[in-house]
Design a protein around this motif. Structure first.
Motif, PDB file in Angstrom:
ATOM      1  N   ALA A  75      10.661  -3.798  40.911  1.00  8.72           N
ATOM      2  CA  ALA A  75      11.058  -3.300  42.227  1.00  8.72           C
ATOM      3  C   ALA A  75       9.913  -3.453  43.221  1.00  8.72           C
ATOM      4  O   ALA A  75      10.116  -3.881  44.371  1.00  8.72           O
ATOM      5  CB  ALA A  75      11.503  -1.848  42.129  1.00  8.72           C
ATOM      6  N   ILE A  76       8.691  -3.083  42.796  1.00 11.14           N
ATOM      7  CA  ILE A  76       7.532  -3.193  43.670  1.00 11.14           C
ATOM      8  C   ILE A  76       7.246  -4.655  44.009  1.00 11.14           C
ATOM      9  O   ILE A  76       6.982  -5.029  45.154  1.00 11.14           O
ATOM     10  CB  ILE A  76       6.289  -2.532  43.050  1.00 11.14           C
ATOM     11  N   LYS A  87      18.606   2.117  38.146  1.00  9.94           N
ATOM     12  CA  LYS A  87      18.274   1.305  36.971  1.00  9.94           C
ATOM     13  C   LYS A  87      17.211   0.235  37.258  1.00  9.94           C
ATOM     14  O   LYS A  87      16.889  -0.572  36.387  1.00  9.94           O
ATOM     15  CB  LYS A  87      19.539   0.639  36.431  1.00  9.94           C
ATOM     16  N   LEU A  88      16.683   0.205  38.485  1.00 14.50           N
ATOM     17  CA  LEU A  88      15.665  -0.784  38.824  1.00 14.50           C
ATOM     18  C   LEU A  88      14.387  -0.538  38.022  1.00 14.50           C
ATOM     19  O   LEU A  88      13.951   0.611  37.859  1.00 14.50           O
ATOM     20  CB  LEU A  88      15.345  -0.732  40.326  1.00 14.50           C
ATOM     21  N   SER A 107       7.315   4.635  39.827  1.00 14.60           N
ATOM     22  CA  SER A 107       5.981   4.503  39.225  1.00 14.60           C
ATOM     23  C   SER A 107       5.208   5.809  39.303  1.00 14.60           C
ATOM     24  O   SER A 107       4.290   6.058  38.510  1.00 14.60           O
ATOM     25  CB  SER A 107       5.202   3.393  39.930  1.00 14.60           C
ATOM     26  N   LEU A 108       5.578   6.670  40.280  1.00 16.59           N
ATOM     27  CA  LEU A 108       4.933   7.979  40.419  1.00 16.59           C
ATOM     28  C   LEU A 108       5.638   9.062  39.606  1.00 16.59           C
ATOM     29  O   LEU A 108       5.299  10.239  39.721  1.00 16.59           O
ATOM     30  CB  LEU A 108       4.894   8.390  41.897  1.00 16.59           C
ATOM     31  N   GLY A 109       6.651   8.668  38.823  1.00 16.92           N
ATOM     32  CA  GLY A 109       7.291   9.615  37.913  1.00 16.92           C
ATOM     33  C   GLY A 109       8.694  10.044  38.275  1.00 16.92           C
ATOM     34  O   GLY A 109       9.279  10.907  37.596  1.00 16.92           O
ATOM     35  N   THR A 125      13.901  -1.321  48.137  1.00 11.24           N
ATOM     36  CA  THR A 125      13.547  -1.648  46.746  1.00 11.24           C
ATOM     37  C   THR A 125      12.082  -1.309  46.453  1.00 11.24           C
ATOM     38  O   THR A 125      11.755  -0.728  45.408  1.00 11.24           O
ATOM     39  CB  THR A 125      13.810  -3.147  46.481  1.00 11.24           C
ATOM     40  N   ASN A 126      11.199  -1.670  47.384  1.00 12.87           N
ATOM     41  CA  ASN A 126       9.773  -1.391  47.196  1.00 12.87           C
ATOM     42  C   ASN A 126       9.522   0.104  47.079  1.00 12.87           C
ATOM     43  O   ASN A 126       8.754   0.564  46.208  1.00 12.87           O
ATOM     44  CB  ASN A 126       8.973  -1.971  48.362  1.00 12.87           C
TER      45      ASN A 126
END
Length: 416
Positions: free
Chosen positions: A411-412, A405-406, A328-330, A320-321
């Protein structure tokens, strides 16, 4: 395109890591796919091998060959009590049909008899399939010879005590010596060996001409007569090529009805069995075997599918992380989706390949141990691999969608 190739490589790496890091869990989950693919492909390969063997064994016979006798090859609408009253075909009926039936290439008289022991000097071979036939049999079945010949028309009609040996019988009796011209004993009588057949190998029901001996049917008729209950006569008829089979069978039926004096309105007291009908019956049995194999194996595949889905849900939770960081990086949703989908497919295909490997190993062992060529065809390999991929696709779709879909932030945070 390069992105998806990289994605496929990374998915394969993740799948391998799942196997290495969670060996027991992954192998137990893949066991269902392995067993399912093994079961289906083993059944299909066995049935295909059997089908090929049957067609090879029957290739020497024309599919239009007719077996005229008191018994039916398949189910019949005639009640059993009435079928039991049907008379056997007679030698004089064979002689009549030879002269009366048009468009017949060859007509032969044969008897099915019990197995016997055959002797030469002090050597005895038991469980020999004795086949009394008339001389036309060689043209109907297309026998091939290692040495010698078949008995001719004159020898067949007179019932000359001659015999043709199957390859294995000749080997067992004479142990490499030339059997032509030698006398053997059968039914307490001396018969002269005039021919030895070429080696055929195991037949479709575990038997073949290798363990057969052929002798003139009139020799047997002279010994035992025409009403021996241990013998079942049959008239083999090979129609000319291109003949209308329905018209030919109708003519054959009418000629025999007239000869037997069967009145109009009375049913035939004989059966016209066409070899193609027998092969159709076998094809039907083989199809049923395939269906049963698919049904039984389907349960294993179902369990295997749940196992793959379980692995993928656990994999999504563990990563998940990483998913949050990638997004987040695209990384787009479809990138995450395909990543887990490919991983599920790869894991499933690995399970399927293990199942195919097991089938291949067993096929080699059986082919060496048994006189039966067990073949794992390319088509079945492709089918097994494709089926495993489909199972992986179906099993991995829900975990992959949930991963794609997270929310990256959630997620982080969850992964931390």
């Amino acid at each position: 395109m390069v992105v998806y190739l990289r994605l496929l490589r990374e998915s394969f790496s993740f799948a391998m890591n799942a196997l290495r890091n969670n060996k027991l869990r992954t192998l137990l989950s893949l066991l269902g796919v392995t067993i399912g693919i093994f079961s289906i492909i083993a059944v299909l390969a066995a049935v295909d091998s059997l089908d090929r063997k049957i067609k090879k064994d029957l290739s020497s016979l024309d599919k239009n060959t007719i077996f005229l006798m008191r018994f039916s090859f398949g189910p019949s609408e005639v009640p059993q009590w009435k079928r039991e009253q049907f008379p056997d075909v007679k030698y004089d009926e064979y002689e009549y049909l030879k002269s009366a039936v048009n468009n017949a290439d060859q007509i032969c008289f044969q008897m099915f008899t019990s197995r016997q022991s055959i002797k030469f000097d002090t050597k005895t071979v038991s469980d020999v399939n004795v086949t009394p036939v008339s001389y036309e049999y060689i043209d109907i079945e297309g026998l091939q010879f290692e040495s010698g010949r078949f008995f001719n028309e004159s020898e067949s009609n007179s019932g000359t005590p001659l015999i043709v040996l199957g390859y294995q019988i000749a080997e067992d009796l004479f142990e490499g010596r030339d059997p032509i011209g030698k006398n053997i004993r059968l039914y307490g009588q001396k018969l002269t060996v005039v021919g030895v057949l070429k080696k055929q190998g195991s037949g479709m029901f575990g038997d073949s001409n290798d363990t057969n001996v052929f002798l003139p049917v009139n020799f047997i008729r002279r010994l035992f007569g025409d009403n021996n209950e241990s013998m079942t006569p049959v008239i083999l008829i090979k129609p000319e090529k291109g003949v209308d089979m329905d018209a030919f069978k109708a003519e054959l039926s009418q000629k025999l009805r007239n000869f037997r004096g069967i009145k109009t309105g009375e049913i035939d007291n004989f059966f016209i069995n066409v070899l193609s009908g027998f092969t159709d019956l076998i094809d039907g049995i083989i199809s049923q075997m395939n269906v049963v194999g698919w049904i039984i194996s389907g349960f294993s595949l179902l369990v295997g599918g749940f196992g793959i889905a379980n692995i993928m849900f656990v994999s999504v939770k563990e990563r998940t992380n990483l998913i949050g960081i990638q997004k987040s990086l695209g990384a787009k949703n479809r990138f995450i989706l395909f990543q887990f989908l490919f991983e599920a497919i790869i894991l499933s295909v690995i399970g399927g390949m293990i199942g195919l490997f097991l089938v291949w190993i067993i096929s080699l062992i059986l082919s060496n141990v048994l006189e039966f060529e067990f073949i794992l065809g390319v088509g079945n390999i492709v089918l097994g691999t494709g089926l495993a991929a489909v199972i992986g696709l179906i099993s991995g779709i829900l975990p992959a969608i949930s991963a794609s879909k997270l929310d990256p932030v959630e997620a982080i945070r969850t992964g931390m």
